[in-house]
Design a protein around this motif. Structure first.
Motif, PDB file in Angstrom:
ATOM      1  N   LEU A 138      34.512  43.094  -1.930  1.00 56.46           N
ATOM      2  CA  LEU A 138      34.841  42.801  -1.291  1.00 56.46           C
ATOM      3  C   LEU A 138      34.675  41.316  -0.724  1.00 56.46           C
ATOM      4  N   VAL A 139      33.667  41.733  -0.089  1.00 57.94           N
ATOM      5  CA  VAL A 139      33.281  39.696   0.613  1.00 57.94           C
ATOM      6  C   VAL A 139      32.317  39.683  -0.312  1.00 57.94           C
ATOM      7  N   ALA A 140      30.718  39.386  -0.305  1.00 55.43           N
ATOM      8  CA  ALA A 140      30.215  38.509  -1.106  1.00 55.43           C
ATOM      9  C   ALA A 140      30.560  38.478  -2.515  1.00 55.43           C
ATOM     10  N   LYS A 141      30.904  39.344  -3.226  1.00 56.57           N
ATOM     11  CA  LYS A 141      30.991  39.010  -4.808  1.00 56.57           C
ATOM     12  C   LYS A 141      32.087  38.674  -4.914  1.00 56.57           C
ATOM     13  N   TYR A 153      40.358  39.186  -9.584  1.00 55.76           N
ATOM     14  CA  TYR A 153      39.166  39.933  -9.213  1.00 55.76           C
ATOM     15  C   TYR A 153      39.579  40.717  -9.244  1.00 55.76           C
ATOM     16  N   TRP A 154      39.293  42.240  -9.540  1.00 57.47           N
ATOM     17  CA  TRP A 154      39.858  43.589  -8.775  1.00 57.47           C
ATOM     18  C   TRP A 154      38.433  44.089  -8.374  1.00 57.47           C
ATOM     19  N   VAL A 155      39.024  44.934  -7.404  1.00 55.94           N
ATOM     20  CA  VAL A 155      38.085  45.343  -7.041  1.00 55.94           C
ATOM     21  C   VAL A 155      38.439  47.405  -6.680  1.00 55.94           C
ATOM     22  N   LEU A 156      37.828  48.355  -7.413  1.00 55.84           N
ATOM     23  CA  LEU A 156      37.935  49.473  -7.795  1.00 55.84           C
ATOM     24  C   LEU A 156      37.196  50.011  -6.507  1.00 55.84           C
ATOM     25  N   ASP A 157      37.955  50.725  -5.893  1.00 46.06           N
ATOM     26  CA  ASP A 157      37.550  51.493  -4.219  1.00 46.06           C
ATOM     27  C   ASP A 157      37.709  53.155  -4.896  1.00 46.06           C
ATOM     28  N   VAL A 158      36.734  53.622  -5.168  1.00 43.39           N
ATOM     29  CA  VAL A 158      36.368  54.603  -5.203  1.00 43.39           C
ATOM     30  C   VAL A 158      36.579  55.965  -4.230  1.00 43.39           C
ATOM     31  N   GLU A 159      36.228  55.875  -4.036  1.00 43.22           N
ATOM     32  CA  GLU A 159      36.578  56.798  -2.493  1.00 43.22           C
ATOM     33  C   GLU A 159      37.388  56.967  -1.436  1.00 43.22           C
ATOM     34  N   GLY A 160      38.204  54.990  -1.558  1.00 44.62           N
ATOM     35  CA  GLY A 160      39.742  55.357  -0.958  1.00 44.62           C
ATOM     36  C   GLY A 160      40.851  55.034  -2.300  1.00 44.62           C
ATOM     37  N   ALA A 161      40.673  55.466  -3.932  1.00 48.07           N
ATOM     38  CA  ALA A 161      41.581  55.621  -4.199  1.00 48.07           C
ATOM     39  C   ALA A 161      43.021  54.119  -4.424  1.00 48.07           C
ATOM     40  N   ALA A 162      42.283  53.047  -4.280  1.00 50.75           N
ATOM     41  CA  ALA A 162      42.892  51.913  -4.520  1.00 50.75           C
ATOM     42  C   ALA A 162      42.604  50.629  -5.149  1.00 50.75           C
ATOM     43  N   THR A 168      44.056  33.624  -7.054  1.00 48.31           N
ATOM     44  CA  THR A 168      44.502  32.097  -7.111  1.00 48.31           C
ATOM     45  C   THR A 168      43.300  31.804  -6.195  1.00 48.31           C
ATOM     46  N   PRO A 169      42.487  31.484  -6.874  1.00 45.38           N
ATOM     47  CA  PRO A 169      40.751  31.381  -6.319  1.00 45.38           C
ATOM     48  C   PRO A 169      41.354  29.067  -6.008  1.00 45.38           C
ATOM     49  N   ARG A 170      40.513  29.351  -4.613  1.00 48.66           N
ATOM     50  CA  ARG A 170      40.662  28.455  -3.921  1.00 48.66           C
ATOM     51  C   ARG A 170      39.029  28.433  -3.207  1.00 48.66           C
ATOM     52  N   GLY A 171      38.692  27.216  -3.600  1.00 50.01           N
ATOM     53  CA  GLY A 171      37.022  27.186  -2.451  1.00 50.01           C
ATOM     54  C   GLY A 171      37.051  28.359  -2.530  1.00 50.01           C
ATOM     55  N   VAL A 172      36.674  29.112  -2.061  1.00 52.88           N
ATOM     56  CA  VAL A 172      35.358  30.736  -2.136  1.00 52.88           C
ATOM     57  C   VAL A 172      36.128  31.568  -1.629  1.00 52.88           C
ATOM     58  N   GLU A 173      37.229  31.562  -1.671  1.00 53.57           N
ATOM     59  CA  GLU A 173      38.471  32.489  -1.097  1.00 53.57           C
ATOM     60  C   GLU A 173      39.541  32.371  -2.369  1.00 53.57           C
ATOM     61  N   TYR A 174      39.921  33.885  -2.059  1.00 55.38           N
ATOM     62  CA  TYR A 174      41.134  34.457  -3.275  1.00 55.38           C
ATOM     63  C   TYR A 174      42.845  33.966  -2.423  1.00 55.38           C
ATOM     64  N   VAL A 175      43.870  32.879  -2.623  1.00 55.29           N
ATOM     65  CA  VAL A 175      44.574  33.050  -2.258  1.00 55.29           C
ATOM     66  C   VAL A 175      45.421  34.271  -1.728  1.00 55.29           C
ATOM     67  N   GLU A 176      45.844  34.978  -2.346  1.00 52.84           N
ATOM     68  CA  GLU A 176      46.835  36.290  -2.907  1.00 52.84           C
ATOM     69  C   GLU A 176      45.563  37.591  -2.794  1.00 52.84           C
ATOM     70  N   HIS A 177      46.226  38.322  -1.736  1.00 57.93           N
ATOM     71  CA  HIS A 177      45.040  40.618  -2.546  1.00 57.93           C
ATOM     72  C   HIS A 177      46.301  40.868  -1.655  1.00 57.93           C
TER      73      HIS A 177
END
Length: 202
Positions: A138-141, A153-162, A168-177
């Motif tokens: 969620l952070v470094a990658k 970029y998708w992160v599938l949280d196995v334990e949280g079932a989410a 929309t990447p901008r610099g080292v961040e994504y505008v939308e989450h």
């Protein structure tokens, strides 16, 4: 200081600059892998010139990755997209000269240039399956994939079932989450008409 004593002055050739870190390039990392330097079990990646190793994925990780892989392929087939995109599992994604990550899944644009490593410009979607690595994913990658201009970029949280969706990447961040739970549906940016049920793979 005793009478007549002087500070020790070493000749230039004896001066010690101290230890320094030797960072690797992706090309050097590849050659080391080909020579068998990374024979131990686990996944090896190169982060800013440093070799990083993660343990081999466990059963929950493998199961979720397989289910998402299947869901993506079926949906892409139904949408008539298999000639334009391909789902790749455990491929390498190069970010600059010193970083080579191994996403769990990527949707790659076709055709593929086999003469070089994939970069952010070659992919429509990158996915990490997070069972024991949620904070890293969620952070470094997230920052690395944004810096590589990976559009989604998708992160599938196995334990949280989410499912965490970054766009929309901008610099080292994504505008939308956005975070989607198991009852939701999601459509990737590269195919807005392609609907996936999150419950099929979380």
């Amino acid at each position: 200081m005793a009478d007549g004593a002087r500070p020790l002055s070493l000749p230039l050739h004896m001066m010690d600059a101290g230890p320094r870190e030797r960072l690797l390039t992706v090309a050097e990392f590849d050659r080391m892998g080909e020579a068998g330097f990374f024979a131990e079990e686990g996944r090896h990646e190169l982060w800013d010139g440093r070799v990083m190793m993660a343990p081999s994925p466990g059963t929950p990780h493998i199961d979720n990755a397989s289910r998402l892989n299947e869901a993506l392929i079926l949906a892409m087939h139904a949408a008539g997209l298999l000639g334009r995109f391909r789902v790749a599992a455990d491929g390498g994604l190069q970010i600059g000269d010193g970083t080579l990550l191994g996403p769990d899944l990527m949707v790659v644009k076709l055709p593929i240039d086999r003469s070089r490593r994939l970069t952010g410009a070659d992919v429509a979607l990158v996915v990490e399956i997070a069972h024991t690595t949620l904070k890293t994913d969620l952070v470094a990658k997230r920052e690395k994939y944004a810096a590589a201009d990976v559009p989604e970029y998708w992160v599938l949280d196995v334990e949280g079932a989410a499912l965490h969706v970054f766009r929309t990447p901008r610099g080292v961040e994504y505008v939308e989450h956005q975070a989607f739970e198991s009852g939701a549906q999601v459509s990737p940016l590269f195919a807005p008409n392609m609907i996936l049920n999150v419950a099929d793979f979380v």
